[in-house]
Motif scaffolding. Structure first.
Motif, short mmCIF file in Angstrom:
data_model
loop_
_atom_site.label_atom_id
_atom_site.label_comp_id
_atom_site.label_asym_id
_atom_site.label_seq_id
_atom_site.Cartn_x
_atom_site.Cartn_y
_atom_site.Cartn_z
N GLY B 107 -11.86 -31.17 28.90
CA GLY B 107 -13.19 -31.75 28.73
C GLY B 107 -13.04 -33.25 28.54
O GLY B 107 -11.94 -33.75 28.35
N VAL B 108 -14.16 -33.96 28.59
CA VAL B 108 -14.11 -35.41 28.40
C VAL B 108 -15.30 -35.84 27.55
O VAL B 108 -16.39 -35.30 27.67
CB VAL B 108 -14.10 -36.15 29.76
CG1 VAL B 108 -15.38 -35.91 30.56
CG2 VAL B 108 -13.91 -37.67 29.57
N VAL B 109 -15.04 -36.79 26.65
CA VAL B 109 -16.13 -37.42 25.91
C VAL B 109 -15.92 -38.93 25.96
O VAL B 109 -14.79 -39.40 25.85
CB VAL B 109 -16.21 -36.91 24.44
CG1 VAL B 109 -14.91 -37.15 23.67
CG2 VAL B 109 -17.37 -37.57 23.69
N GLY B 110 -17.00 -39.67 26.19
CA GLY B 110 -16.87 -41.12 26.25
C GLY B 110 -18.04 -41.80 25.56
O GLY B 110 -19.12 -41.22 25.43
N PHE B 111 -17.80 -43.01 25.13
CA PHE B 111 -18.78 -43.77 24.37
C PHE B 111 -19.12 -45.06 25.12
O PHE B 111 -18.23 -45.78 25.57
CB PHE B 111 -18.23 -44.11 22.99
CG PHE B 111 -17.82 -42.86 22.23
CD1 PHE B 111 -18.72 -42.20 21.40
CD2 PHE B 111 -16.55 -42.31 22.40
CE1 PHE B 111 -18.37 -41.04 20.74
CE2 PHE B 111 -16.18 -41.14 21.74
CZ PHE B 111 -17.08 -40.51 20.91
N GLY B 129 -14.12 -28.99 32.78
CA GLY B 129 -14.91 -27.93 32.17
C GLY B 129 -16.16 -28.42 31.46
O GLY B 129 -17.18 -27.73 31.42
N ALA B 130 -16.07 -29.59 30.84
CA ALA B 130 -17.18 -30.07 30.03
C ALA B 130 -17.14 -31.59 29.92
O ALA B 130 -16.06 -32.16 29.82
CB ALA B 130 -17.11 -29.46 28.62
N ASN B 147 -19.38 -29.69 38.44
CA ASN B 147 -19.19 -28.31 38.01
C ASN B 147 -19.18 -28.18 36.49
O ASN B 147 -19.41 -27.11 35.94
CB ASN B 147 -17.88 -27.75 38.56
CG ASN B 147 -17.91 -27.57 40.07
OD1 ASN B 147 -18.97 -27.29 40.64
ND2 ASN B 147 -16.77 -27.74 40.72
N ALA B 148 -18.83 -29.26 35.81
CA ALA B 148 -18.71 -29.25 34.35
C ALA B 148 -20.08 -29.09 33.69
O ALA B 148 -21.09 -29.55 34.22
CB ALA B 148 -18.07 -30.56 33.88
N PHE B 216 -17.70 -28.26 23.22
CA PHE B 216 -16.34 -28.14 23.76
C PHE B 216 -15.76 -26.75 23.44
O PHE B 216 -15.08 -26.15 24.26
CB PHE B 216 -15.43 -29.23 23.19
CG PHE B 216 -15.61 -30.57 23.84
CD1 PHE B 216 -15.80 -30.67 25.22
CD2 PHE B 216 -15.59 -31.75 23.10
CE1 PHE B 216 -15.97 -31.91 25.84
CE2 PHE B 216 -15.76 -32.99 23.70
CZ PHE B 216 -15.94 -33.07 25.07
N LYS B 217 -16.03 -26.23 22.23
CA LYS B 217 -15.50 -24.91 21.86
C LYS B 217 -16.07 -23.83 22.78
O LYS B 217 -15.38 -22.90 23.16
CB LYS B 217 -15.81 -24.60 20.40
CG LYS B 217 -15.03 -25.54 19.48
CD LYS B 217 -14.64 -24.93 18.16
CE LYS B 217 -13.52 -25.78 17.58
NZ LYS B 217 -13.40 -25.72 16.16
N LYS B 218 -17.33 -24.00 23.15
CA LYS B 218 -17.99 -23.02 24.01
C LYS B 218 -17.49 -23.12 25.45
O LYS B 218 -17.29 -22.11 26.12
CB LYS B 218 -19.50 -23.27 23.96
CG LYS B 218 -20.30 -22.23 24.73
CD LYS B 218 -21.78 -22.59 24.73
CE LYS B 218 -22.49 -21.79 25.81
NZ LYS B 218 -23.79 -22.37 26.16
N ASN B 219 -17.29 -24.32 25.92
CA ASN B 219 -17.03 -24.51 27.36
C ASN B 219 -15.57 -24.68 27.77
O ASN B 219 -15.27 -24.74 28.97
CB ASN B 219 -17.85 -25.70 27.88
CG ASN B 219 -19.35 -25.39 27.89
OD1 ASN B 219 -19.80 -24.54 28.66
ND2 ASN B 219 -20.10 -26.03 27.02
#
Lengths: 66, 220
Positions: B107-111, B129-130, B147-148, B216-219
């Motif tokens: 997964g990826v998270v950005g600010f 995935g996310a 797709n994420a 993230f835990k879900k995906n």
């Protein structure tokens, strides 16, 4: 020193313009001095806007769970 | 810091993971327009404690690494061609996917700047995935390739990003894709950055973080 409530929006707006552009720091600082009413006032506003770089981490680099 | 080579260029990332655990999903953490700062490394450690291999790349690594001078970092980051950033992002994603302690789910998270990159990666990486964007500029093209699952954490008072994310979220919905857009009342752009007091909003940052971790835990 506390930041005057009625100026907060303006300070944040100046900072936002600066950090999302190629505006030179000198130009931003000049604007901040003008908006805050002086160099001393601007010097107090600056760490509030951009932090001091010495903020405590929520999870320290040496945390033994990592 | 861990290093890897992408198209002949040296990339590096700050990697944090919980001690002694088996394989975990990976979360790529993308910094703001000032490069890989101590604050973002802190965010990566927080993510690791939630049960992920957190990979926070220095997107200025090929340019010699994030400089101490924050303005120089910003200037350098804006000077890197978009294609190069996109290729490096994809390489980071693949690095996280193949990490020795990772399951292969990424997964990826950005600010801010990184929020935009997180969404760009969702377009570019079909295996992602996310993706979570905190107040980043959303892409206009390639949305159909995503797709994420996508989560968007945006400030109430941030007109530029609101203008960009609303049509993006609408397009996801129209295409039947998974996208959730949250606006946080009383917040401004950069409300998650606790290293900058002016716009940091503790309650909103806490809620956005809870949602991000659960997502993230879900995906993944």
């Amino acid at each position: 020193m506390s930041i005057p409530e009625d100026k907060k929006e303006q300070f944040i707006e100046l900072f936002d313009q600066y950090v999302h552009s190629q505006q030179p720091r000198r130009e931003f600082l000049q604007k901040l001095v003008k908006a805050s009413g002086g160099v001393a006032a601007a010097a107090a506003v600056l760490p509030w806007l951009e932090g001091t770089g010495a903020e405590a981490a929520m999870v320290s680099p040496g945390d033994n769970r990592l | 810091m861990e290093s890897f080579v992408v198209q002949g260029a040296q990339m590096s990332a700050y990697v944090a993971r919980p001690k002694g655990s088996g394989k975990l999903p990976a979360v790529v953490v993308i910094h703001e327009n000032r490069g890989l700062t101590p604050h973002i490394q802190d965010v990566a450690r927080r993510m690791a404690l939630e049960g992920f291999v957190a990979v926070a790349p220095d997107m200025l690594a090929p340019q010699g690494g994030t400089p101490k001078d924050r303005d120089l970092a910003r200037k350098k980051l804006y000077s890197v061609p978009k294609k190069e950033i996109a290729a490096n992002m994809l390489a980071v994603s693949n690095f996280a996917r193949g990490h020795a302690h990772a399951t292969g789910k990424v997964g990826v998270v950005g600010f801010c700047w990184g929020g935009g990159q997180a969404l760009n990666l969702a377009v570019a990486d079909p295996k992602l995935g996310a993706a979570v964007s905190y107040y980043g500029n959303a892409p206009k093209k390639g949305i159909d390739k995503i797709n994420a699952a996508v989560l968007m954490n945006y400030a109430e008072k941030d007109p530029k990003r609101t203008k960009s994310v609303k049509p993006f979220a609408a397009a996801l919905k129209k295409m039947g894709k998974s996208g959730t857009l949250h606006f946080y009342p009383g917040t401004k752009h950069a409300f998650n950055n606790d290293a900058r007091p002016a716009r940091y909003h503790k309650a909103a940052a806490g809620l956005a973080w809870k949602r991000t971790v659960a997502f993230f835990k879900k995906n993944l």
